[in-house]
Design a protein around this motif. Structure first.
Motif, mmCIF file in Angstrom:
data_model
loop_
_atom_site.group_PDB
_atom_site.id
_atom_site.type_symbol
_atom_site.label_atom_id
_atom_site.label_comp_id
_atom_site.label_asym_id
_atom_site.label_seq_id
_atom_site.Cartn_x
_atom_site.Cartn_y
_atom_site.Cartn_z
ATOM 1 N N UNK A 28 13.611 81.149 17.843
ATOM 2 C CA UNK A 28 14.888 81.869 17.767
ATOM 3 C C UNK A 28 14.900 82.813 16.565
ATOM 4 N N UNK A 29 15.426 83.994 16.783
ATOM 5 C CA UNK A 29 15.506 84.977 15.702
ATOM 6 C C UNK A 29 16.878 84.944 15.025
ATOM 7 N N UNK A 30 17.892 84.481 15.729
ATOM 8 C CA UNK A 30 19.241 84.396 15.176
ATOM 9 C C UNK A 30 19.389 83.085 14.401
ATOM 10 N N UNK A 31 19.713 83.156 13.109
ATOM 11 C CA UNK A 31 19.833 81.933 12.298
ATOM 12 C C UNK A 31 20.886 80.948 12.821
ATOM 13 N N UNK A 32 21.988 81.459 13.348
ATOM 14 C CA UNK A 32 23.025 80.563 13.885
ATOM 15 C C UNK A 32 22.531 79.842 15.130
ATOM 16 N N UNK A 33 21.825 80.554 15.984
ATOM 17 C CA UNK A 33 21.265 79.950 17.195
ATOM 18 C C UNK A 33 20.205 78.917 16.822
#
Length: 63
Positions: A28-33
């Motif tokens: 995953x590239x999105x920290x929240x995801x």
């Protein structure tokens, strides 16, 4: 039909799903995801540990 066999199968399934979520989090590239996936993986692993302990005859669930 054995309850222990079903429980063991479910524990394996939970652990496999947790592993898959951890691998997905690594990509995953999105920290929240990434954090959401890791949190879900931790919950599934904890659930698998609790079910495993209860199937082994431990009468108190782990916290």
């Amino acid at each position: 039909m054995s309850g222990t066999g079903e429980s063991g199968s479910h524990v394996r399934q939970l652990r496999q799903e947790a592993d898959a979520l951890k691998k997905e989090a690594e990509r995953a590239t999105d920290p929240e995801e990434r954090q959401r996936l890791l949190d879900r993986a931790r919950k599934l692993f904890a659930q698998s540990e609790q079910e495993s302990a209860m199937a082994a005859g431990d009468i108190y669930p782990q916290e």
